[in-house]
Design an enzyme around this catalytic site. Structure first.
Site, PDB file in Angstrom:
ATOM      1  N   GLY A   1      32.483  28.059  54.401  1.00 31.96           N
ATOM      2  CA  GLY A   1      31.527  28.853  53.616  1.00 31.96           C
ATOM      3  C   GLY A   1      31.632  28.501  52.135  1.00 31.96           C
ATOM      4  O   GLY A   1      32.504  27.725  51.727  1.00 31.96           O
ATOM      5  N   GLN A   2      30.761  29.108  51.333  1.00 29.46           N
ATOM      6  CA  GLN A   2      30.777  28.828  49.884  1.00 29.46           C
ATOM      7  C   GLN A   2      32.155  29.110  49.293  1.00 29.46           C
ATOM      8  O   GLN A   2      32.731  28.284  48.593  1.00 29.46           O
ATOM      9  CB  GLN A   2      29.767  29.732  49.163  1.00 29.46           C
ATOM     10  CG  GLN A   2      28.333  29.561  49.601  1.00 29.46           C
ATOM     11  CD  GLN A   2      27.397  30.291  48.642  1.00 29.46           C
ATOM     12  OE1 GLN A   2      26.914  29.687  47.699  1.00 29.46           O
ATOM     13  NE2 GLN A   2      27.154  31.567  48.858  1.00 29.46           N
TER      14      GLN A   2
ATOM     15  N   ASP B   1      37.839  27.293  60.858  1.00 28.47           N
ATOM     16  CA  ASP B   1      36.381  27.435  60.864  1.00 28.47           C
ATOM     17  C   ASP B   1      35.953  28.043  62.198  1.00 28.47           C
ATOM     18  O   ASP B   1      36.772  28.334  63.067  1.00 28.47           O
ATOM     19  CB  ASP B   1      35.679  26.099  60.578  1.00 28.47           C
ATOM     20  CG  ASP B   1      35.976  25.065  61.653  1.00 28.47           C
ATOM     21  OD1 ASP B   1      36.459  25.436  62.741  1.00 28.47           O
ATOM     22  OD2 ASP B   1      35.720  23.869  61.402  1.00 28.47           O
TER      23      ASP B   1
ATOM     24  N   ALA C   1      32.239  35.680  56.815  1.00 31.64           N
ATOM     25  CA  ALA C   1      31.386  36.869  56.958  1.00 31.64           C
ATOM     26  C   ALA C   1      30.078  36.455  57.606  1.00 31.64           C
ATOM     27  O   ALA C   1      29.701  35.278  57.567  1.00 31.64           O
ATOM     28  CB  ALA C   1      31.098  37.505  55.591  1.00 31.64           C
TER      29      ALA C   1
ATOM     30  N   THR D   1      26.604  36.564  56.720  1.00 34.52           N
ATOM     31  CA  THR D   1      25.982  36.786  55.401  1.00 34.52           C
ATOM     32  C   THR D   1      24.456  36.655  55.402  1.00 34.52           C
ATOM     33  O   THR D   1      23.850  36.734  54.336  1.00 34.52           O
ATOM     34  CB  THR D   1      26.549  35.794  54.366  1.00 34.52           C
ATOM     35  OG1 THR D   1      26.407  34.472  54.876  1.00 34.52           O
ATOM     36  CG2 THR D   1      27.994  36.078  54.039  1.00 34.52           C
TER      37      THR D   1
ATOM     38  N   TYR E   1      36.698  40.116  51.094  1.00 28.73           N
ATOM     39  CA  TYR E   1      35.568  40.248  50.158  1.00 28.73           C
ATOM     40  C   TYR E   1      34.506  41.173  50.731  1.00 28.73           C
ATOM     41  O   TYR E   1      34.192  41.118  51.916  1.00 28.73           O
ATOM     42  CB  TYR E   1      34.976  38.863  49.836  1.00 28.73           C
ATOM     43  CG  TYR E   1      35.979  38.083  49.032  1.00 28.73           C
ATOM     44  CD1 TYR E   1      35.993  38.163  47.656  1.00 28.73           C
ATOM     45  CD2 TYR E   1      37.000  37.377  49.673  1.00 28.73           C
ATOM     46  CE1 TYR E   1      36.979  37.537  46.918  1.00 28.73           C
ATOM     47  CE2 TYR E   1      37.993  36.749  48.952  1.00 28.73           C
ATOM     48  CZ  TYR E   1      37.977  36.840  47.575  1.00 28.73           C
ATOM     49  OH  TYR E   1      38.964  36.236  46.848  1.00 28.73           O
TER      50      TYR E   1
ATOM     51  N   TYR F   1      23.400  44.490  57.044  1.00 24.93           N
ATOM     52  CA  TYR F   1      24.495  43.696  56.455  1.00 24.93           C
ATOM     53  C   TYR F   1      25.401  44.605  55.611  1.00 24.93           C
ATOM     54  O   TYR F   1      26.624  44.617  55.785  1.00 24.93           O
ATOM     55  CB  TYR F   1      23.895  42.565  55.604  1.00 24.93           C
ATOM     56  CG  TYR F   1      24.886  41.894  54.676  1.00 24.93           C
ATOM     57  CD1 TYR F   1      25.850  41.004  55.164  1.00 24.93           C
ATOM     58  CD2 TYR F   1      24.859  42.135  53.291  1.00 24.93           C
ATOM     59  CE1 TYR F   1      26.753  40.393  54.301  1.00 24.93           C
ATOM     60  CE2 TYR F   1      25.748  41.527  52.439  1.00 24.93           C
ATOM     61  CZ  TYR F   1      26.701  40.653  52.939  1.00 24.93           C
ATOM     62  OH  TYR F   1      27.593  40.047  52.084  1.00 24.93           O
TER      63      TYR F   1
HETATM   64  N1  LIG Z   1      26.653  35.060  49.340  1.00 28.74           N
HETATM   65  C1  LIG Z   1      26.501  36.120  48.565  1.00 28.74           C
HETATM   66  O1  LIG Z   1      25.548  36.204  47.772  1.00 28.74           O
HETATM   67  C2  LIG Z   1      27.491  37.250  48.618  1.00 28.74           C
HETATM   68  C3  LIG Z   1      27.260  38.396  47.827  1.00 28.74           C
HETATM   69  C4  LIG Z   1      28.168  39.433  47.873  1.00 28.74           C
HETATM   70  C5  LIG Z   1      29.293  39.352  48.676  1.00 28.74           C
HETATM   71  N2  LIG Z   1      29.486  38.252  49.443  1.00 28.74           N
HETATM   72  C6  LIG Z   1      30.705  38.204  50.278  1.00 28.74           C
HETATM   73  O2  LIG Z   1      31.519  37.143  49.814  1.00 28.74           O
HETATM   74  C7  LIG Z   1      32.222  36.553  50.910  1.00 28.74           C
HETATM   75  C8  LIG Z   1      31.980  35.051  50.926  1.00 28.74           C
HETATM   76  O3  LIG Z   1      30.598  34.826  51.087  1.00 28.74           O
HETATM   77  P1  LIG Z   1      29.990  33.335  51.164  1.00 28.74           P
HETATM   78  O4  LIG Z   1      28.716  33.354  50.409  1.00 28.74           O
HETATM   79  O5  LIG Z   1      31.045  32.338  50.847  1.00 28.74           O
HETATM   80  O6  LIG Z   1      29.633  33.275  52.715  1.00 28.74           O
HETATM   81  P2  LIG Z   1      29.088  32.017  53.553  1.00 28.74           P
HETATM   82  O7  LIG Z   1      28.874  30.851  52.678  1.00 28.74           O
HETATM   83  O8  LIG Z   1      27.949  32.511  54.373  1.00 28.74           O
HETATM   84  O9  LIG Z   1      30.315  31.700  54.497  1.00 28.74           O
HETATM   85  C9  LIG Z   1      30.689  32.555  55.530  1.00 28.74           C
HETATM   86  C10 LIG Z   1      31.575  31.781  56.476  1.00 28.74           C
HETATM   87  O10 LIG Z   1      31.894  32.660  57.572  1.00 28.74           O
HETATM   88  C11 LIG Z   1      31.844  31.890  58.745  1.00 28.74           C
HETATM   89  N3  LIG Z   1      31.545  32.678  59.937  1.00 28.74           N
HETATM   90  C12 LIG Z   1      30.440  33.436  60.170  1.00 28.74           C
HETATM   91  N4  LIG Z   1      30.474  33.915  61.414  1.00 28.74           N
HETATM   92  C13 LIG Z   1      31.614  33.442  61.990  1.00 28.74           C
HETATM   93  C14 LIG Z   1      32.206  33.591  63.271  1.00 28.74           C
HETATM   94  N5  LIG Z   1      31.635  34.302  64.245  1.00 28.74           N
HETATM   95  N6  LIG Z   1      33.385  32.955  63.502  1.00 28.74           N
HETATM   96  C15 LIG Z   1      33.963  32.215  62.551  1.00 28.74           C
HETATM   97  N7  LIG Z   1      33.461  32.031  61.313  1.00 28.74           N
HETATM   98  C16 LIG Z   1      32.280  32.644  61.040  1.00 28.74           C
HETATM   99  C17 LIG Z   1      30.712  30.907  58.522  1.00 28.74           C
HETATM  100  O11 LIG Z   1      30.884  29.833  59.420  1.00 28.74           O
HETATM  101  P3  LIG Z   1      29.754  28.710  59.633  1.00 28.74           P
HETATM  102  O12 LIG Z   1      29.940  27.815  58.438  1.00 28.74           O
HETATM  103  O13 LIG Z   1      30.117  28.084  60.926  1.00 28.74           O
HETATM  104  O14 LIG Z   1      28.450  29.451  59.653  1.00 28.74           O
HETATM  105  C18 LIG Z   1      30.917  30.530  57.070  1.00 28.74           C
HETATM  106  O15 LIG Z   1      31.776  29.435  56.934  1.00 28.74           O
HETATM  107  C19 LIG Z   1      31.741  37.289  52.151  1.00 28.74           C
HETATM  108  O16 LIG Z   1      32.626  38.334  52.462  1.00 28.74           O
HETATM  109  C20 LIG Z   1      30.407  37.884  51.728  1.00 28.74           C
HETATM  110  O17 LIG Z   1      30.069  39.045  52.474  1.00 28.74           O
HETATM  111  C21 LIG Z   1      28.630  37.198  49.417  1.00 28.74           C
END
Ligand SMILES: NC(=O)c1ccc[n+]([C@@H]2O[C@H](COP(=O)([O-])OP(=O)(O)OC[C@H]3O[C@@H](n4cnc5c(N)ncnc54)[C@H](OP(=O)(O)O)[C@@H]3O)[C@@H](O)[C@H]2O)c1
Length: 292
Positions: free
Chosen positions: A10-11, A30, A59, A61, A98, A124
């Site tokens: 993820g990011q 992963d 997460a 997301t 997070y 969400y």
């Molecule tokens: N993005 C935002 O704008 C935002 C805003 C506020 C808070 N947050 C929080 O910040 C944190 C990081 O967010 P991010 O943007 O880095 O998220 P992201 O880029 O969507 O990455 C989430 C990761 O979780 C993995 N994942 C999802 N479902 C899974 C499963 N069933 N089993 C194993 N892995 C799984 C995904 O795997 P795949 O790569 O295989 O899909 C991905 O690598 C999260 O807790 C999010 O809720 C994010």
């Protein structure tokens, strides 16, 4: 120190895989190695790896898709973190997790603090809030860091979407009634790693003492519209842009399956006072991110 990192692709997880190794041995997982829907396997894996520290950067997301898959979102965002927290307690490990500004409904006109009432508007947000609850109930050495508008220069982030739209269109219309704190995933991983490094000698006790929910996001706040304009101004390949006009729009012009909070900017004072660390202003961070 032994560290288990969930969500390495993820990011945020991608950045953590690069900032955590200075602290110890990182077992970065992963989805292929471990699907978080398999709660039994989550616990089994943690039992086998015996980490001192668990960092959950994973997460569900996809905010709009979660409206159609609320149970799946709940499993990944609430039950899996709960299972991690339970194992963290059994193993004596600290847990870093997070959460999101979307636990709020966005009706407030001043920055949200950790004491403000939560009221998520979408599936969400509900699943992330439930994740907070599960962690609070299951272990006593955790940090839940609520962040906002996370972006990276990889993948399908808002920054890359804007850069893509600007190469295909002559006019862009971006909402100016959604306000938040843009947060660069790299800075978020780095500040968390720094906090952990400062407590390395006594990690579990130290996190236990300062255990709780903290807001941690890029300092200052902005609208999606102003953010997009800044992204376009900082585009290192500006000559490729076809866009000539960027107009402000309203959220109700762009109906989406999930309702989103309008004003969800976070007040990060509690984090700054407790840890003596803070994220820089969102616009200077964006400059660094886009300079490559
Ligand atoms: N993005 C935002 O704008 C935002 C805003 C506020 C808070 N947050 C929080 O910040 C944190 C990081 O967010 P991010 O943007 O880095 O998220 P992201 O880029 O969507 O990455 C989430 C990761 O979780 C993995 N994942 C999802 N479902 C899974 C499963 N069933 N089993 C194993 N892995 C799984 C995904 O795997 P795949 O790569 O295989 O899909 C991905 O690598 C999260 O807790 C999010 O809720 C994010």
């Amino acid at each position: 120190m032994r560290i288990v990192l969930f969500g390495k692709n993820g990011q945020l997880g991608w950045e953590f895989e690069r900032s955590l190794p200075v602290l110890g041995q990182v077992f970065a997982l992963d989805r292929e190695q471990l699907d978080l829907c398999d709660l039994h396997k989550v616990q089994l894996t943690l039992r086998e790896l015996r980490p001192d520290l668990i960092v959950n950067a994973s997460a569900y997301t996809d905010v709009d898709r979660a409206e159609n898959e609320p149970e799946l979102a709940m499993k990944i965002n609430a039950l899996a973190p709960g299972a991690m927290a339970e194992m963290a307690r059994k193993l004596g490990a600290a847990l870093i997790h997070y959460s999101t500004d979307y636990v709020f409904d966005g009706t407030q006109s001043i920055l949200y603090t950790e004491n403000d009432p939560t009221h998520p508007l979408n599936a969400y947000g509900k699943s992330k809030l439930m994740g907070e609850e599960h962690i609070k109930q299951a272990c006593d050495a955790y940090l839940i860091l609520r962040t906002s508008w996370v972006y990276s220069l990889r993948g399908n982030s808002f920054v890359n979407k804007v850069l893509g739209w600007a190469r295909k269109n002559s006019t862009l219309r971006i909402v100016d009634d959604q306000v938040g704190n843009p947060t660069w995933a790299r800075m978020l991983a780095q500040i968390t790693s720094l906090l952990l490094a400062q407590r390395q000698a006594d990690l579990y006790e130290s996190i236990r003492e300062q255990c709780g929910i903290y807001h941690l996001a890029g300092s200052g706040y902005t609208s999606r519209y102003a953010w997009a304009k800044q992204i376009l101004a900082l585009d290192p390949r500006r000559a490729e842009q076809t866009v000539r006009v960027v107009e402000p729009g309203r959220s109700d012009e762009f109906p989406t399956p999930a309702a989103r909070p309008l004003f969800s900017a976070l007040d990060c004072t509690r984090f700054e006072k407790t840890f003596g660390l803070g994220l820089p202003p969102w616009h200077s961070t964006l400059e660094l991110a886009m300079a490559g």
